[in-house]
Design a protein around this motif. Structure first.
Motif, mmCIF file in Angstrom:
data_model
loop_
_atom_site.group_PDB
_atom_site.id
_atom_site.type_symbol
_atom_site.label_atom_id
_atom_site.label_comp_id
_atom_site.label_asym_id
_atom_site.label_seq_id
_atom_site.Cartn_x
_atom_site.Cartn_y
_atom_site.Cartn_z
ATOM 1 N N ALA A 11 18.393 82.473 -125.648
ATOM 2 C CA ALA A 11 18.275 81.951 -127.017
ATOM 3 C C ALA A 11 17.050 81.054 -127.133
ATOM 4 O O ALA A 11 16.295 81.130 -128.107
ATOM 5 N N ARG A 15 14.031 81.750 -129.716
ATOM 6 C CA ARG A 15 14.296 80.874 -130.863
ATOM 7 C C ARG A 15 13.179 80.848 -131.901
ATOM 8 O O ARG A 15 13.436 80.898 -133.094
ATOM 9 N N LEU A 21 16.895 87.893 -133.343
ATOM 10 C CA LEU A 21 18.298 87.827 -132.926
ATOM 11 C C LEU A 21 18.723 89.076 -132.160
ATOM 12 O O LEU A 21 19.308 88.990 -131.075
ATOM 13 N N MET A 47 19.688 79.207 -131.129
ATOM 14 C CA MET A 47 18.759 79.767 -132.114
ATOM 15 C C MET A 47 18.981 79.176 -133.504
ATOM 16 O O MET A 47 18.324 79.578 -134.456
ATOM 17 N N ILE A 49 21.510 79.609 -135.540
ATOM 18 C CA ILE A 49 21.985 80.679 -136.421
ATOM 19 C C ILE A 49 23.502 80.541 -136.507
ATOM 20 O O ILE A 49 24.160 80.333 -135.480
ATOM 21 N N ILE A 54 25.977 85.871 -136.034
ATOM 22 C CA ILE A 54 25.919 86.504 -134.711
ATOM 23 C C ILE A 54 26.982 87.602 -134.643
ATOM 24 O O ILE A 54 26.699 88.738 -134.252
#
Length: 157
Positions: A11, A15, A21, A47, A49, A54
């Motif tokens: 990650a 990033r 992703l 990251m 997120i 995810i």
């Protein structure tokens, strides 16, 4: 010293790259063979997120596995040439012999069965690939032989 997970390291690597992703998730699965809950959390945190995003990606693309697959991943080609040459019968025989459906692993985690779109060996149709080894012109009668070959391989190791 803090032990940083592989997923957290990945990650961190991805990033700052916009739209990365899926690449990060591919890398994690390439190392581990699947992406578990903790990996998803580490990627989300690393990251920045949302975890829901995810899981949205992980569950949308059937390439990603959320559980450890079996030691031998059996990929039965479902491309047009393989379909025309009877891959459906080969796939059914694998299901019958293993007692699993597509996308499942045997209870002993020895085999994982999946169907894939095309492996690019149309001249050898029908084709299946087991852990990178390609089998061409496969018939339903070949299935037990292929499975026995891999069972013996794992017994020796």
């Amino acid at each position: 010293m803090v032990d940083v997970s592989q997923a957290a390291q990945t990650a961190n690597k991805w990033r700052k790259k916009r739209g990365s992703l899926i690449m990060a998730l591919h890398e994690i699965q390439g190392v581990k063979g699947y992406i578990d809950w903790q990996d998803a959390v580490d990627v989300a945190l690393g990251m920045n997120i949302p975890l829901a995003r995810i899981y949205e990606v992980l569950t949308f693309y059937n390439f990603f596995k959320l559980e450890a697959p079996g030691k031998a991943v059996i990929s039965v080609c479902t491309g047009t040439a393989c379909y025309l040459k009877g891959n459906d019968k080969v796939l059914e025989r694998f299901k019958q012999e293993l007692g699993v459906e597509e996308g499942e692993s045997t209870p002993d985690k020895l085999f994982h069965l999946q169907s894939v779109r095309c492996v690019g060996c149309c001249g050898l149709a029908p084709v299946c690939v087991v852990n990178g080894k390609t089998y061409g012109r496969v018939t339903p009668d070949d299935v037990p032989v292929i499975l026995d070959e891999w069972r013996k391989t794992f017994e020796e190791n």
